[in-house]
Design an enzyme around this catalytic site. Structure first.
Site, mmCIF file in Angstrom:
data_model
loop_
_atom_site.group_PDB
_atom_site.id
_atom_site.type_symbol
_atom_site.label_atom_id
_atom_site.label_comp_id
_atom_site.label_asym_id
_atom_site.label_seq_id
_atom_site.Cartn_x
_atom_site.Cartn_y
_atom_site.Cartn_z
ATOM 1 N N THR A 5 80.315 31.108 17.664
ATOM 2 C CA THR A 5 79.328 30.849 18.000
ATOM 3 C C THR A 5 79.032 32.245 18.176
ATOM 4 O OG1 THR A 5 76.754 30.075 17.865
ATOM 5 C CG2 THR A 5 78.614 29.494 19.578
ATOM 6 N N GLY A 6 78.466 33.536 17.532
ATOM 7 C CA GLY A 6 77.484 34.895 17.682
ATOM 8 C C GLY A 6 78.453 35.276 16.593
ATOM 9 N N HIS A 7 78.410 36.668 17.187
ATOM 10 C CA HIS A 7 78.710 37.658 16.386
ATOM 11 C C HIS A 7 79.797 37.283 15.697
ATOM 12 C CE1 HIS A 7 76.449 40.197 19.133
ATOM 13 N NE2 HIS A 7 75.512 40.691 17.987
ATOM 14 N N THR A 23 74.640 29.181 14.495
ATOM 15 C CA THR A 23 75.231 28.070 14.334
ATOM 16 C C THR A 23 76.039 26.990 14.597
ATOM 17 O OG1 THR A 23 76.433 30.390 13.613
ATOM 18 C CG2 THR A 23 78.124 28.082 13.981
ATOM 19 N N ARG A 71 78.349 38.079 1.729
ATOM 20 C CA ARG A 71 79.045 38.013 3.457
ATOM 21 C C ARG A 71 79.362 36.653 3.969
ATOM 22 N NH1 ARG A 71 78.071 36.286 9.137
ATOM 23 N NH2 ARG A 71 78.868 37.520 10.388
ATOM 24 N N VAL A 72 80.657 36.580 4.437
ATOM 25 C CA VAL A 72 80.931 35.739 4.983
ATOM 26 C C VAL A 72 81.873 35.899 6.524
ATOM 27 C CG1 VAL A 72 83.214 34.659 5.190
ATOM 28 C CG2 VAL A 72 82.362 34.866 2.708
ATOM 29 N N GLY A 73 81.319 34.845 7.614
ATOM 30 C CA GLY A 73 81.244 35.104 8.682
ATOM 31 C C GLY A 73 82.798 34.256 9.024
ATOM 32 N N ASP A 74 82.053 34.512 10.650
ATOM 33 C CA ASP A 74 83.635 33.518 11.089
ATOM 34 C C ASP A 74 84.178 32.731 10.912
ATOM 35 O OD1 ASP A 74 81.584 33.485 12.885
ATOM 36 O OD2 ASP A 74 82.905 32.468 14.233
HETATM 37 N N1 GLY Z 1 79.312 33.376 13.540
HETATM 38 C C1 GLY Z 1 78.465 33.183 12.655
HETATM 39 C C2 GLY Z 1 78.240 34.017 11.644
HETATM 40 O O1 GLY Z 1 78.491 35.530 12.193
HETATM 41 O O2 GLY Z 1 78.017 33.736 10.499
#
Ligand code: GLY
Length: 292
Positions: free
Chosen positions: A223-225, A172, A200-203
């Site tokens: 950036t990350g999980h 990211t 799926r939508v991330g942060d």
């Molecule tokens: N941090 C980016 C995602 O998990 O999509």
């Protein structure tokens, strides 16, 4: 494995990241160089008195166009082999725009910016985001145009069980800046997670989770999980002087890992990660540096 760095106040400053993860050691210099090119594009805006908002958009466009990174060209693929893009942008006065699970466009961050300028809604998703983008004059891209060989190979390895998510070298991207007028802004853009579920939508597109800016407290991009940053509403709660501890608290609560960048209203800045690597670059009126 937490690493962090803090920088003193500057007249203007831009700090960018190219993603937290586990980039192989021999490729880290390339990622750092890509971040420096992006930070320099943003700094050119700031140096001439331009707005932090314009600077973070310019920097993120450079990273989206660089096939090394997991955003725009080089974005990762979902379980159907398709590209669904997440991006958001915010300025310190509270204006924001975002797109989520959007079909391929070259520069999702500029579509998020168009939503910010339009002002009717903050976030557009999926086909509605594509429709909004085309109404604003953006040209739709094909999956093939944005899909790199590296991303496709990685997706195939994950699909047939030859690789795990660990070690995916993409990332990211994001930028935070403080301009000569004292305003801050933040921008984040991503293809999300390799082989993610459709929809799926991330942060990254979520204001307060993966991106936040406030002229009173500062600007943050993560950036990350993504799920971990969402569950802890990370970007809105992080602070420049506690960024590493904020990340550790997130990991203790969710087991998710990642990195973040932050610029405060006085132009001080910080980055932190609790992953093996996170490429970054900072350019201010006094300093230019990059690393991974
Ligand atoms: N941090 C980016 C995602 O998990 O999509």
């Amino acid at each position: 494995m937490t690493s962090a760095r803090a920088y003193p106040p500057s007249q203007f400053v831009i700090l960018v990241h190219g993603g937290a993860g586990d980039v192989p050691a021999e490729r880290r210099a390339l990622h750092a160089e890509g971040c420096l090119r992006a930070a320099e594009a943003g700094a050119a805006v700031l140096k001439s008195g331009g707005a932090a908002l314009d600077a973070v958009e310019a920097a993120v466009r450079v990273l989206e166009d660089d096939p090394l990174f997991n955003a725009g060209t080089g974005a990762c693929l979902n379980e159907d082999g398709l590209i669904e893009l997440d991006a958001s942008i915010m300025d310190g006065t509270g204006r924001a725009g975002a797109v989520a699970a959007m079909p391929p466009f070259k520069n999702a961050i500029s579509i998020a910016r168009a939503a910010l300028e339009d002002g009717r809604h903050v976030m557009y998703a999926a086909h509605g985001a594509a429709r909004f983008a085309m109404q604003k004059g953006f040209e739709r891209a094909t999956v093939e145009a944005l899909r790199t060989d590296a991303a496709f190979q990685r997706w195939k390895e994950l699909r047939d069980g030859r690789a795990s998510e660990k070690g995916w070298a993409g990332g990211t991207v994001g930028a935070v800046a403080r301009d000569l007028h004292g305003h801050v802004a933040a921008a984040t853009s991503t293809g999300g997670m390799m082989d993610k579920a459709a929809g799926r939508v991330g942060d990254s597109p979520l204001i307060g989770a993966g991106n936040f800016a406030d002229d009173a407290t500062g600007a943050c991009s993560t950036t990350g999980h993504g799920e971990a940053f969402i569950r802890t509403v990370f970007a809105a709660r992080a602070r420049v002087d506690s960024l590493a501890a904020d990340l550790e608290r997130m990991t203790a609560r969710t087991a998710g890992r990642g990195g973040a960048i932050f610029v405060a209203p006085d132009g001080s800045a910080a980055w932190a990660r609790n992953t093996a690597s996170m490429s970054y670059a900072l350019v201010s009126d006094t300093t230019a540096e990059s690393g991974s």
